[in-house]
Scaffold this motif. Structure first.
Motif: not given
Length: 411
Positions: A295-302, A308-310, A327-335, A351-355
């Protein structure tokens, strides 16, 4: 008539309090002053000779972290006679979906009336029973349509009109800025307490601006309304620019960073994934049993702007998946200036529905109440990507932005 050491309010004084500062550039760099600070500095003249009740919660504080009810109660210049508590309560002792009920405040002895889940005539009867002349509102909002304090504001305005009361709104910053309205606009047939009227999901307004909009656009009959804007606030300011202490407006809004992501990631309340309740990072941590690094990988690809997603693993202490490691993601708003929370929330749903094959909407289609229509859910179910879903609400959003513009108080 209650004795007072104040001068009787003049039209000029009222106009000065009800208008934002038009100071020079140098003056605008001075510290922000909330609506309450400006009201108090004017000797509460806007409330002269009135029996006053205030709708507030733990966020109603001064710069030195005193509660405004304690400050007002101790000041002979204002006739504070009642407090009205919203969801979570006046002193904030209740969790989501709860309130403190009718009681007398131990610190001040003031009667505290419960407004939660009351509206219309039932709430008007509460105002009548309290005996106040003017209802004041001072609560810190977080900028999202489904955060219920703005609908407490709306319900209280409507009830004050029905009860023949005057209404005063003391402004505070929108902690995620007032730069723009974002996201889908509510369709009226989906109106609930997480969205009474057709405004955008991230409205980009302050409570005083919303009160002006509500009064002119949505209330059947306008309430006698006064707003006391801030001075020193700019629409581009995030909360840390205010210099004010942050008090969680509700138990699961612990930091301004939570507020930054909330208008997007709260959409996960409408799914079978955890939105992070029961963790120290609600709405920043999202996940479920069976979700993994994909999930984090798919979200970061966008390559979404500003975020960013960890890959993350956590065990909620309450709410969904209580006591289970998920399991899942942490949302990191860096900007944060580039970050679009609503687009990000949609991208995470897509992306969650896809993966993850276990993805499901809540059976009651709560997602439709949060987004304001069936559009987001049905488009994602049909396989639409993030850009297509976001494009689907642009016409409604453009119309809301035109309406919103008329009620803005700050540059």
């Amino acid at each position: 008539m209650r004795p007072s050491r104040r001068a009787v309010i003049t039209t000029a004084t009222a106009a000065a309090l009800s208008a934002p500062s038009t100071a020079s550039a140098a003056q605008r760099r001075r510290r922000l002053r909330t609506g309450f600070e400006r009201l108090a500095q004017a000797g509460y003249s806007l409330l002269d000779g009135e029996k006053v009740g205030i709708v507030t919660n733990p966020t109603g504080i001064t710069r030195d972290a005193r509660h405004i009810v304690d400050v007002m109660h101790a000041d002979a210049c204002v006739g504070l006679t009642a407090v009205f508590g919203p969801e979570h309560g006046f002193r904030g002792t209740a969790q989501a979906g709860g309130s403190e009920g009718r009681h007398d405040d131990p610190a001040t002895g003031l009667p505290v009336y419960d407004t939660y889940l009351k509206s219309g005539r039932a709430l008007a009867d509460v105002f009548t029973a309290s005996g106040v002349d003017t209802v004041v509102f001072d609560i810190q909002d977080v900028g999202a349509r489904f955060y219920t304090y703005i609908w407490t504001l709306y319900d209280c305005m409507e009830a004050a009109q029905l009860a023949g009361k005057r209404f005063v709104v003391l402004d505070r910053p929108n902690p995620v800025t007032g730069r723009a309205a974002l996201g889908p606009v509510l369709h009226k047939e989906f109106a609930t307490f997480v969205g009474r009227q057709p405004i955008a999901q991230a409205h980009g307004m302050t409570v005083a601006e919303l009160a002006r909009l509500f009064n002119e656009e949505f209330l059947t009959e306008a309430v006698p309304l006064e707003t006391v804007p801030m001075s020193g606030w700019k629409r581009s300011d995030f909360y840390d620019a205010s210099g004010l202490p942050w008090v969680p407006p509700s138990p699961n809004m612990p930091t301004p960073e939570t507020a930054l992501v909330y208008s997007g990631t709260c959409l996960f309340e409408g799914t079978n994934l955890s939105e992070g309740r029961g963790t120290t990072r609600p709405f920043e941590l999202l996940g479920a049993e069976g979700v993994d690094r994909r999930w984090a990988a798919a979200a970061n690809e966008l390559a979404l702007p500003g975020v960013r997603f960890r890959e993350a693993y956590f065990a909620p202490t309450f709410s969904k998946y209580q006591g289970k490691t998920i399991g899942g993601v942490q949302v990191h708003a860096h900007d944060r200036a580039a970050f679009d929370p609503v687009r990000t929330g949609i991208a995470l749903l897509v992306t969650a529905k896809r993966v993850w094959s276990g993805f499901a909407w809540r059976p009651d289609n709560w997602i439709d109440k949060l987004t304001g229509s069936t559009r987001v859910r049905t488009m994602i179910d049909a396989g639409a990507d993030t850009d297509a879903v976001v494009a689907g609400w642009q016409e409604d959003l453009a119309a809301f932005r035109r309406t919103r513009r008329k009620y803005l108080l700050y540059r």
